[in-house]
Design an enzyme around this catalytic site. Structure first.
Site, PDB file in Angstrom:
ATOM      1  N   HIS C  96       0.847  -1.191   0.000  1.00  0.00           N
ATOM      2  CA  HIS C  96       0.000   0.000   0.000  1.00  0.00           C
ATOM      3  C   HIS C  96       0.888   1.248   0.000  1.00  0.00           C
ATOM      4  CE1 HIS C  96      -2.789   3.095   1.419  1.00  0.00           C
ATOM      5  NE2 HIS C  96      -3.733   2.319   0.900  1.00  0.00           N
ATOM      6  N   GLU C 144      -3.635   2.974  -7.366  1.00  0.00           N
ATOM      7  CA  GLU C 144      -4.026   4.142  -6.559  1.00  0.00           C
ATOM      8  C   GLU C 144      -3.006   5.260  -6.739  1.00  0.00           C
ATOM      9  OE1 GLU C 144      -6.258   3.132  -2.589  1.00  0.00           O
ATOM     10  OE2 GLU C 144      -4.179   2.480  -2.441  1.00  0.00           O
TER      11      GLU C 144
END
Lengths: 225, 225, 225, 225
Positions: C96, C144
């Site tokens: 992430h 993302e």
């Protein structure tokens, strides 16, 4: 090149384009001129790849900005003390807020620096970590509250109690450790305030490096001592 | 200094005391001699603080061992590409097993290297990560199974299927990416085996640097090409 | 608890106080209700210390947010896959943007996750790193762009070309890898746009967790599918 | 669950498979039995994902092994104090040699732990870093020479001068800080030697966890007090 006189000004070149390569050499020469013209002890902390070129050309102390906590051997990409010293560094910043280190590594690098007869300048962020650093017996502790770094707001005026508290805490643990302060310092008033609070000098960067006339900025910095 | 001929030998100086400071300069000069005497394309990857001194004195490509994934600015202690290039580096190793990088940072540094017209050599540890690296369009991928680094056991002979698999996987993704292999390489046999498996050169360190006669070791390395 | 239906919504709890402890359990139960009421496949990614409590109480997949790239043994303070699985995790986010990993470690953790019959969701920041991640054969890649995370500006509308480019690049390398998109997603329009661009679901956080009525926000999110 | 009695035994579960999941719960229950049978103060340091399950089932203090130095918010994959406390942790190890932390972060996490009315146990590697840690006012400092961790060679017998020096250095700075010692401790003789040197307890792991009969090993450990 020992760091003995006081007060001391350490100009940290960081990685600004204005203080890289030939421009770093230029700023080092200006710093040397200010030393010669005013007698105020000047040092510069240069990027690793600039150390050799600068140390060949100036007579003031040239410090590294960081040393990796590893010994000689198979450590591709590491910046070891032995190479820095060979390139002309007479000391190093340790644990700068932009390059924080683990506690055990700070201890390790201070010991290596001392063994190599080089100067250690440990950067800290508050009174508590300054006291902790002082137990490790570096030559200097430079207190720089991170929120003021690059702010233009001088720590010596915005948070004098942090500077005074740091000086007191460090001297209580080890009177031989000398205290610098940084963060937001750029003018002669800032530096005078820093010395009045008990420090023996300043560590600074953008206030000089990004000034329109760095030499005049340095001259102003040391004008109130 | 472009890297165009092939095969290519990159001598990684790591941080051995035998390849630091003046000794690094000496090894770089030996590498240059081997290039002149044999015509085999040689390059060296030096510590940051040694880049300037070496690049001033030799005519073969001098690479950095690592570049931090940051831009110019307030990054005390970082090794930025701009400073490395100014010091004479014509490229850099990226993601060496002794200095692994985050995926996003590998991508970032390859792009910065390419934009700066410098050579990127991404190190990888197996077939899968080699394929991943190839998608990022570096100039070279150097496969080095970590368990063989410094072992003296040449990957080209111990694990030929990893080298062949890497060449196949990389060429399938991007035929322009050139493949090197490393780990345990030291002799002419090792290098010949590496080339026979489809690589275009080798990345090596201790086998030459710690040899009793580095120049002879280098001459032997390139003797079977 | 397998993740088979599509589209998929993964609600990342991050470390908001609104999604910690009992509040995390509450949000997981809401997510389960939305799954039961709408049939849309829901999963949550919880903090390590919340995994056991949540997985005991809900019937939807509970993922970890990160797994450290180490095996069982002497690794005090690490979050190992074995412990996460034992606590009820059926998969994990990997890399992430708030917890970037080294390339070799991403490869390592994907392999460990697959061997453990768990679901791997690798997060990436652009088209290039998405392609690189796809070569490593995770179950999902979630693109993302970091600059949009937490911005409220949906990537599916602000940078549709990045989402389309990512889907194309990933499918070109490995059609079995499923693509999610994240960053700024919060409404039914955002999610519909994401699916229209070829993704198979979304990864989101603050848009739901910090909403005044998280359940209604989730119901709105899945309302246009 | 406060840690008040002395001496104290902290059993660090690390990430051994023998101390993960249900096996961690079993070891915690054994530790509780030893506490009840002997009155010696026992605590366990469990993996994050095991904290909730264990703290629900035992009446002895359960510590975390590490806390990340971040506040609540967008920190995917981080282990925050708030979540650990909610899961039942009454304190945490800090800066274990297998999870070293930056100096500024150690200071930050000690402060957070104290504010949360939880117990802080800072691990250190030598006399110097122990003194540095003591200035930061943790509840405990646990000295563990890294070279002895997992060695089976007890620090209390192999390097008694380090333990004595640490006790002296810490008490000189802050008499309220309690000193533990670790590394190689496994028998009643080891623990007695540790207490005789001025410590107030031990931190240990493999000597108990990997023992053929952990309960008997624990009973032996506390038999000479």
């Amino acid at each position: 090149m020992e760091i003995t006189q006081k007060p001391l000004v350490i100009l940290n070149f960081k990685t600004y384009i204005e203080s890289t390569g030939l421009k770093a050499l230029y700023l080092a020469k200006i710093s040397e001129q200010v030393f010669k013209e005013t007698g105020v002890n000047m040092a510069v902390a240069a990027q690793g790849a600039d150390l050799f070129r600068i140390s060949q050309e100036v007579q003031i102390p040239v410090l590294a900005q960081h040393v990796d906590p590893v010994d000689v051997g198979g450590h591709t990409g590491s910046a070891i003390l032995e190479c820095m010293k060979d390139a002309g560094a007479s000391g190093t910043l340790i644990n700068h807020s932009e390059r924080r280190m683990e506690l055990a590594d700070i201890d390790n690098v201070i010991k290596k620096t001392t063994m190599a007869d080089m100067t250690s300048v440990v950067c800290t962020n508050n009174v508590e970590t300054s006291a902790a650093a002082a137990t490790l017996q570096p030559d200097f502790v430079a207190i720089e509250p991170p929120e003021l770094i690059g702010s233009g707001i001088p720590v010596s005026q915005a948070e004098p109690e942090i500077v005074e508290g740091t000086v007191a805490a460090i001297k209580d643990i080890n009177p031989k450790v000398r205290v610098l302060c940084g963060a937001g310092i750029s003018t002669g008033e800032d530096m005078k305030a820093a010395l009045d609070l008990g420090t023996e000098g300043v560590l600074l960067a953008s206030g000089i490096i990004l000034a329109s006339d760095p030499k005049n900025a340095l001259l102003d910095l040391v004008s109130k001592i």
